[in-house]
Write an enzyme that holds these catalytic residues in place. Structure first.
Site, short mmCIF file in Angstrom:
data_model
loop_
_atom_site.label_atom_id
_atom_site.label_comp_id
_atom_site.label_asym_id
_atom_site.label_seq_id
_atom_site.Cartn_x
_atom_site.Cartn_y
_atom_site.Cartn_z
N HIS A 1 -3.53 -5.30 -13.02
CA HIS A 1 -2.88 -5.33 -11.67
C HIS A 1 -3.88 -5.27 -10.82
O HIS A 1 -3.94 -5.96 -9.60
CB HIS A 1 -1.75 -4.40 -11.54
CG HIS A 1 -0.34 -4.95 -12.27
ND1 HIS A 1 -0.36 -4.63 -13.55
CD2 HIS A 1 0.48 -5.53 -11.93
CE1 HIS A 1 1.26 -5.36 -13.85
NE2 HIS A 1 1.53 -5.93 -12.66
N GLY A 2 -4.82 -4.53 -10.76
CA GLY A 2 -5.90 -4.23 -9.99
C GLY A 2 -6.87 -3.25 -10.33
O GLY A 2 -6.68 -2.56 -11.01
#
Lengths: 311, 472
Positions: free
Chosen positions: B325-326
């Site tokens: 996701h990041g």
């Protein structure tokens, strides 16, 4: 896609377009009739009240929340109204001024040096008048001029009421105030929770870096020019003012704006440092907004400075 | 280009009309879709189109070479080429700065002061999505689950197909590529289903999610100054903001694809109506969770190597899922929380507890939601420091009234959220998916539902924000 399915698709799209168009028009008519009954609340009621009485007033305050919450107009003149609105700036204020007739009036307008020299200000605040887009030609012209109209608003007229419906309904049945006694000034009452939050913010003592390059925003410049002409042609005395800031570090924007306005016929009062020497936390709600106590002190000073004779 | 933009409102009908005008030749349709997809992507930044093209080229060649290879080592070689290229792009554009910063911090703690190793890199939109998509293609071929295509146009169109290019669903080649290689048809049922899903998706995104966002953004901009109840309320609202934002995006993607004659898999299936986290992950961002299951969890050994390895695999899968996701510790911790609780659930299921717990099964709903809520704090906070402050503040239990901000905006949020939840509850009770909802009605009712939803959008939409998952 065979012919049968294609026809089906065209039919369903046509039904949706016609259906949504008709529903929109019914909603628009209904919302107009509701809106016309609303005289309380910031976005619709206050505007309705102003548009109804604007040409009878002697003294008008326009501008952002720093006009709305800082100037108790009833203390300055009996026949007055404060049409300041949260989040609005030059485009909104100027549009409203341009709807006025040529009756002799004094207008106190708040201007912010920060917005005046902002590169990003694009007149978005005029959209606060969108509920009158299809109902007031002057407002429509300004929104179109700034290209702030939703391209779909010519088809779906109710777009002018986006986001205001709940507030409108609430204000019909449970108005915030008795509008017959309302003059547009909304005092900021600071509760203990908000005071605690402000104390925490002030303790941090964070300051933004000052801008070196100061170019007057083109929309700001455009409206200042327009207002100067308008005031001459329509018997208006426009006084510009800047409201106090808790601790304003950057001075160059104030000085440059002062210098610019000296060349115009506007009167300009810069009260950014109004509380610099006698500052206390109970005068504030946050760094840029005064509590009612602070607003009353500022109003008293403004009254002396503007000096309008009450009837 | 955003689905909720005026540009898309012009773009999609043009593509739709031209596309069905070419219905007698699906290759021409693919050319049109490829061009349209590249325009759709280039609207954001044309420079990064080259990445998609390079990635498509590598995987097209790698897929064919794996299939053709006469021995296992050659097959493995081409798989590694695909893995290194795709993960390499992801590593450079998404994770380089994160690892460089973490390395510098570690060195600082050891008393060293290395030079600034970070680079000024822009994260290309959609890279995480199309990278996973291309990886699934080569891995499936390596596993002999799928045969590569020899049609380069179909393959490039599959990778770039605009409804799913920038934020998924991560459609696997086994589902989408065969559809690219045959004539498409549009049925009356699909028209109704697609249109209903698009308008409801728009409503979920620009009405519910964007309205809620105002309060969430206000509180999370400075969690240090607000009380426990404000942060808890903001986190509760965020749980629904991210759901309606991403589910809304997926709805528009699935509906648009359907109108072009393609069937995508479902991506969200009312995830907050879950009695366990395991169930939640079968309903939340399904295309990602099934990808992680099939290509990571199972590759690590899944549950075939004993209970301890199963726990490790679960945790590792979710940690990497978080990192997907990041590039931030927040997402790793978010994944870690999910992995840890999934492992606990696995443990409970493996023992006789689950039978004893059956009478209180209904408590699974609030407990699952509470765990998901706690994890969202890490997902939403800008960094680990802010997440820690938020958790600490929540645990102070200052149950005074939450900060209200703009009361009208908050009232709007509550009303619209209630509407969204009631609608989801209706789907849950009726056991219908949104994907098939449109087909329940005749043409008049479908048109009425769409028209009425459009009216609600007109009356309540909020200023458009970017889709949350664009940043991933």
């Amino acid at each position: 896609m065979n012919t049968n399915v294609r026809n089906y698709f065209i039919k369903i799209i046509a039904l949706i377009l016609v259906g949504s168009y008709l529903m929109d028009k019914i909603a628009f008519v209904l919302l107009n009739s509701i809106s016309d009954e609303v005289y309380s609340g910031q976005s619709i009621g206050k505007l309705n009240q102003f548009l109804e009485i604007k040409d009878e007033l002697d003294f008008i305050v326009v501008g952002s929340s720093r006009a709305n919450h800082h100037v108790d107009v009833s203390k300055i003149h009996d026949n007055s109204f404060n049409i300041g609105l949260d989040g609005t700036k030059m485009a909104y204020a100027s549009t409203l001024i341009k709807t006025l007739s040529n009756k002799e009036q004094v207008i106190l307008m708040h201007i912010s040096p920060e917005t005046a020299f902002s590169e990003s200000y694009n007149g978005d605040d005029v959209q606060s008048l969108k509920s009158k887009y299809n109902r007031n030609k002057a407002i429509k012209n300004e929104i179109d001029f700034l290209k702030k109209n939703n391209p779909l608003q010519n088809f779906y007229w109710s777009l002018g009421y986006t986001g205001s419906i709940l507030g409108m309904i609430k204000n019909i049945y449970f108005p915030n105030y008795d509008y017959t006694k309302y003059k547009g000034y909304d005092p900021l009452v600071v509760n203990s929770n908000q005071k605690e939050i402000l104390e925490k913010i002030l303790k941090r003592n964070t300051t933004k870096p000052c801008k070196n390059k100061l170019t007057l925003n083109p929309i700001y410049a455009h409206y200042l020019t327009e207002l100067e002409i308008f005031s001459k042609q329509n018997n208006k005395r426009i006084v510009l003012f800047t409201a106090p800031i808790y601790n304003d570090v950057c001075k160059s924007d104030n000085q440059k704006l002062q210098k610019f306005l000296q060349k115009s016929t506007f009167e300009y009062i810069d009260y950014t440092d109004f509380f610099k020497h006698n500052n206390t936390i109970d005068l504030w709600k946050d760094r840029t907004h005064l509590s009612d106590k602070g607003a009353q002190l500022l109003t008293f000073q403004l009254k002396k400075k503007i000096n309008i004779k009450s009837n | 280009m955003l689905f909720n933009s005026f540009e898309f409102l012009i773009f999609f009908p043009i593509v739709f009309i031209l596309y069905w005008m070419l219905q007698n030749n699906f290759r021409l349709q693919n050319i049109l879709l490829l061009l349209a997809s590249y325009i759709f992507y280039a609207w954001w930044d044309y420079r990064f189109l080259s990445l998609i093209i390079i990635s498509s080229c590598i995987d097209y060649i790698a897929g064919l070479q794996i299939f053709k290879a006469s021995n296992q080592s050659r097959r493995k070689f081409w798989l590694y080429v695909s893995l290194i290229a795709n993960l390499g792009f992801l590593g450079v554009f998404k994770y380089y700065n994160f690892f460089a910063e973490s390395f510098s911090q570690l060195m600082n703690q050891a008393g060293w002061q290395p030079n600034d190793l970070t680079l000024n890199i822009i994260l290309p939109v959609g890279i995480s999505f199309y990278t996973f998509q291309t990886l699934s293609y080569t891995i499936d071929i390596y596993r002999k689950d799928f045969q590569p295509t020899t049609n380069i146009l179909s393959f490039f169109t599959y990778i770039a197909f605009f409804p799913q290019l920038v934020a998924g669903p991560i459609e696997r080649a086994s589902n989408l590529l065969p559809q690219m290689e045959r004539k498409r048809n549009l049925s009356k049922e699909w028209i109704k289903e697609g249109l209903v899903q698009i308008v409801i998706g728009l409503f979920r995104k620009i009405v519910i999610a964007d309205t809620i966002a105002a309060y969430v953004d206000l509180i999370y901009a400075d969690v240090g100054i607000y009380n426990s109840s404000s942060i808890l309320l903001a986190t509760f609202l965020y749980a629904f903001q991210i759901y309606f934002d991403f589910a809304g995006y997926s709805d528009i993607a699935i509906g648009s694809a359907k109108l072009l004659g393609f069937k995508f898999h479902q991506n969200f299936n009312l995830p907050y109506f879950s009695k366990s986290l395991t169930e939640f992950w079968r309903k939340w961002h399904m295309s990602l969770s099934f990808w992680l299951r099939d290509y990571l969890y199972i590759s690590l050994g899944g549950n075939r190597k004993g209970i301890k390895i199963t726990y490790r695999n679960l945790l590792l899968t979710m940690l990497l899922g978080g990192l997907w996701h990041g590039s931030s510790w927040n997402f790793i911790i978010w994944g870690g929380i999910h992995g840890f609780v999934l492992a606990i659930e696995k443990y409970i299921k493996s023992k006789s507890f689950s039978i004893k717990l059956k009478p209180i099964n209904f408590l699974g709903y609030p407990i699952t939601f509470a765990v998901v809520l706690l994890a969202w704090v890490f997902f939403r906070a800008q960094n680990l420091t802010i997440a820690t402050i938020a958790i600490k503040k929540i645990l102070l239990f200052e149950w005074t009234l939450p900060y209200m901000g703009d009361i009208n905006a908050l009232a709007n949020s509550v009303l619209l959220l209630t509407l969204g939840i009631i609608f989801d509850y209706y789907l849950f009770k009726k056991k219908i998916t949104l994907e098939l909802l449109g087909n329940q009605f005749n043409i008049v009712k479908t048109s009425f539902i769409c028209s009425f939803t459009i009216l609600l959008i007109i009356l309540f939409y909020s200023t458009s924000n970017n889709f949350i998952y664009f940043q991933f």
